[in-house]
Design an enzyme around this catalytic site. Structure first.
Site, mmCIF file in Angstrom:
data_model
loop_
_atom_site.group_PDB
_atom_site.id
_atom_site.type_symbol
_atom_site.label_atom_id
_atom_site.label_comp_id
_atom_site.label_asym_id
_atom_site.label_seq_id
_atom_site.Cartn_x
_atom_site.Cartn_y
_atom_site.Cartn_z
ATOM 1 C CB SER A 701 55.080 42.516 -62.119
ATOM 2 O OG SER A 701 56.313 42.976 -62.630
ATOM 3 C CE LYS A 744 56.493 40.087 -65.681
ATOM 4 N NZ LYS A 744 55.611 40.527 -64.585
#
Length: 823
Positions: A701, A744
């Site tokens: 990611s 996140k």
């Protein structure tokens, strides 16, 4: 009704056009028979009141499925059925609103039409007599003989069966119809079976039907008699052994040879008889008890056997938590009363329990086709307390089993008794502590179990414990007898779902708990933390006065993690300081503001807002997911003169190192668009660094952030620092979907970032973000790296670095004008 014809011949009975209909619910009268019945229904009482004269003949129908709620509008179910014409006599009032009458059966009749009379209050029927055959062949005699033999067998084995019935039946052998009706009336048949005998007009069919039923009941009586005799034999054997042991003990006592351990054996035997163990378990226990009795108390095996029997007797083989049933309203109230927010987690819990409730398995046992709840989230987000709330709301005992660091299969399945100091597994130990066989057991930190080693695989053993299709006969190595775990409600917790083996993860119903925003932490503090902490520290809100701003300052500058533990510790620290001053005699209230917070807790740990940082060349704010929740991750890139070497630091895994290589290749492929000269890249070294080098980092990611950092440092263009980016990049520049978006986003929100660049494929995950976060944050979905570069890279600043190399066009012209080297 008065009759002028011979009642023995059904066709000679004169029937009026309409006869009152007497509906019996639990018994029936047969032709030629007499029976006393109690009448209590309003319709039947009205019928008898209207025909108060003696010898009133009425047809009687036995309802197979009576319904006391039948009203006036309920259609009658008597048309086309066979009833019995009977004569009512001997009326007696036995209670208020109840009569007892005697019915004399005359003959079978077929009801052709039935209707209720609203004025009279009961029903009338139109019926015609039914002619019955009188067979006298060998088949008829054989069937009657079978019935007579079955009656004799039942008399021998069943004391409740009428002993005079076989003789009565043989006296009626000349009339098969009367024989069959007598057998049906006097035999122990259910009302529905008696009604079936009335409906069978053909005598042979009636005899076959009754013979089958009687022979089946005779077989049942035989089995019951054998079971009774075997039970009596065992009881006699136990009584005999008990008296012999008592006599032996008395003899030894008289001789002065009484064994000190004999009383212990007697106590164990008594407890064994009272424990009501399953038969297979009781047999093993008795066998081990006899072995224990033969051993000397000085033998090492004596204590092993005694401990084993103590464990068998201490387990809750039949004890349950009670009759408390799952009520979704009660569960919802319990969850809301102990947890603020977590809307998605609460909804998933209620859906899971609602399905179990509708399947009829909500209160006892796991659904054999369902999954086990597993709460996945950072530490301090309330996973364990959610399990406690579920247990309290459904009235079950609760016990937490911590399996973090378990690396021995025997910790789950138990140790074999041959080892010194052996014990059952953690599950059986928990059942002994809670003393019920249907508790809520929370398997805590299941992701931290070791997946294999020299002592077996504990995760494989846990799979059998949690699998509802297998745990109904779970066998612990220590007990070596099956124990039913299907009534246990298992709930698991984990920080990282991907650390759980796939086979075990497949059985789990995952409920993610991402963490709390600053606003949620403030609300939780007002509702739950402050009242409890005030009480624990011996002060009140008059001594220490908080405000929303003070709590927000603590949450934002001192406790920015996903959970609540650090937040709670800092509030406790403030309260301890106030409690000490109060104990020293200081009076008055402390107003908690920023100077007092910094005086008590020290300088803030976190900067006020990440968005206040100025744009920089080669520095990008990325987002990472860890087992402790989402975190910000700063990625740095530095360009220096060299030979085109790429250096990567920060203790990265193979996946992130590949992301750095792919990002570097992509930037080189887009050099013309970024105005980067290829000779410059060949004559410069590139260093990419991930801070916090002592923390291992890996995962697919970080590609977008790494590519952006390299593109920034190569093109000398600053990157916006008030925007967080996440996503993975292919060599062609496509931005791929990533996981952990909710964690996140919450990390960026807690850090003060209000603009996030994310993969376009992750737009579907935005609905999982809390509404207040979605309203405050601007999301920019992207599908290619060109969009990211356009949104994030600012124009280059002139003369930013003294050592800047010439731009693309100048380098290209210089390279074109230079003389070529001879080969």
């Amino acid at each position: 009704m008065n009759e002028n014809r011979d009642s023995s011949n059904p066709m000679s009975v004169a029937l009026p056009a309409d006869l009152p209909l007497l509906a019996l619910r639990s018994t029936i009268v047969f032709p030629g028979g007499r029976i006393a019945v109690q009448v209590a229904s309003a319709a039947n009482l009205a019928l008898l009141a209207a025909h108060a004269g003696e010898d009133s003949a009425v047809p009687v129908i036995c309802m197979i499925e009576p319904d006391e709620r039948d009203g006036e509008n309920t259609p009658l179910r008597a048309e086309g059925r066979i009833g019995v014409l009977a004569r009512v006599s001997d009326r007696r009032t036995i209670d208020k609103g109840m009569l007892q009458v005697t019915l004399d059966g005359i003959c079978r009749v077929r009801v052709s039409k039935a209707s209720r009379d609203a004025v009279a209050g009961y029903a009338f029927a139109r019926a015609e007599a039914v002619a019955e055959s009188s067979p006298n062949g060998e088949v008829t005699r054989s069937l009657m003989n079978r019935l007579a033999l079955a009656a004799e067998q039942r008399v021998e084995r069943d004391t409740a069966f009428p002993a005079e019935l076989p003789a009565l039946l043989r006296r009626e052998a000349r009339d098969p119809s009367r024989f069959a009706d007598l057998a049906a009336a006097r035999g122990a048949l259910r009302p529905a079976e008696k009604d079936e005998a009335v409906q069978r007009v053909d005598v042979l069919e009636r005899l076959e039907f009754l013979a089958e039923r009687w022979e089946r009941e005779a077989a049942k009586a035989k089995v019951n008699e054998e079971v009774r005799q075997e039970t009596e034999r065992r009881i006699d054997k136990h009584h005999r052994e008990f008296f012999l042991r008592q006599q032996l003990q008395a003899i030894k006592s008289e001789l002065g040879e009484a064994d000190a351990g004999e009383g212990e054996i007697t106590d164990l035997r008594r407890r064994l008889e009272e424990a009501r163990l399953p038969e297979s378990v009781a047999a093993d226990a008795r066998r081990e008890l006899e072995r224990l009795r033969a051993l000397s108390t000085a033998s090492s095996e004596h204590q092993v056997l005694r401990n084993y029997l103590e464990w068998l007797l201490a387990l809750p083989w039949h004890a349950r938590s009670g009759d408390e049933r799952i009520t979704l309203e009660k569960v919802e109230a319990a969850l809301d009363g102990r947890h603020y927010g977590l809307v998605e987690a609460k909804e998933r819990i209620l859906e899971h329990l609602a399905v179990r409730q509708l399947r009829g398995e909500s209160n006892r046992g796991n659904d054999p086709h369902g999954a086990i709840l597993c709460f996945v989230g950072p530490p301090g987000t309330g996973k364990t307390s959610l399990g406690e709330a579920i247990a309290a709301s459904i009235g079950r005992a609760f016990h937490r089993i911590s399996v973090g660091g378990v690396r021995d299969e025997a910790e789950i399945r138990g140790h074999r008794r041959t080892y010194v100091g052996s014990l059952p597994g953690l599950v059986v130990q928990a059942l002994r502590r809670v003393q019920v066989n249907d508790p809520v057991l929370m398997i805590d930190e299941i992701d931290k179990m070791t997946a294999g080693g020299p002592h077996g695989d504990p995760t494989a053993a846990m799979l059998e414990v949690l699998d509802p299709s297998q745990n109904s006969s779970f066998t612990d190595h220590y007990l070596n007898v099956p124990f039913d775990l299907s009534s246990v409600l298992f709930i698991c917790t984990a920080n990282n779902l991907f650390d759980i083996p796939p086979a075990l993860r497949d059985r789990l119903e995952v409920i993610r708990i991402a963490g709390y925003t600053v606003e949620e932490k403030v609300e939780i503090a007002w509702r739950y933390l402050l009242p409890r902490l005030f009480d624990e520290h011996g002060i009140t809100d008059h001594d220490l006065q908080f405000t929303d701003e003070a709590l927000s300052h603590i949450a934002n500058r001192y406790a920015r993690e996903a959970g609540l533990r650090t937040f709670e510790r800092h509030i406790s620290s403030l309260m301890r300081k106030r409690a000490r001053r109060k104990a020293d005699g200081e009076r008055g209230a402390w107003i908690v503001d920023q100077p007092r917070i910094e005086d008590a807790l020290g300088p803030p740990r976190w900067a006020p807002e990440a968005a206040e940082q100025e744009p920089e060349v080669g520095t990008v704010t990325g987002l990472a997911w860890t087992s402790s929740g989402g975190e910000l991750m700063t990625i740095e890139a530095l360009l220096m003169p060299g030979t085109g070497k790429l250096t990567v630091t920060g203790q990265l895994g193979d996946v992130m190192r590949e992301s750095v290589d792919a990002a570097c290749s992509y930037v080189r492929s887009r050099a013309r668009v970024l105005r980067v000269a290829d000779p410059e890249m060949r004559s410069s070294d590139l260093h990419v660094h991930f801070p916090a080098g002592s923390v291992p980092k890996d995962g697919p990611s970080a590609g977008v952030a790494v590519t952006l950092a390299i593109a920034s440092v190569m093109s000398r263009r600053p990157v916006r620092r008030d925007v967080a980016v996440t996503g993975e990049v292919t060599l062609r520049g496509r931005v791929l979907e990533i996981g952990g978006l909710k964690e996140k986003v919450l990390a960026a929100y807690r850090a003060g970032l209000r603009h996030i660049v994310l993969p376009k494929a992750n737009e579907k995950d935005l609905r999982d973000i809390p509404a207040e976060v979605r309203a405050a944050v601007t999301f920019q979905p992207v599908s290619s790296m060109d969009e990211v570069v356009s949104a994030m890279l600012l124009p280059a600043r002139p003369h930013q670095f003294a050592q800047d190399l010439p731009l693309f066009d100048e380098v290209s012209r210089s390279a074109a004008d230079a003389p070529r080297a001879e080969g």
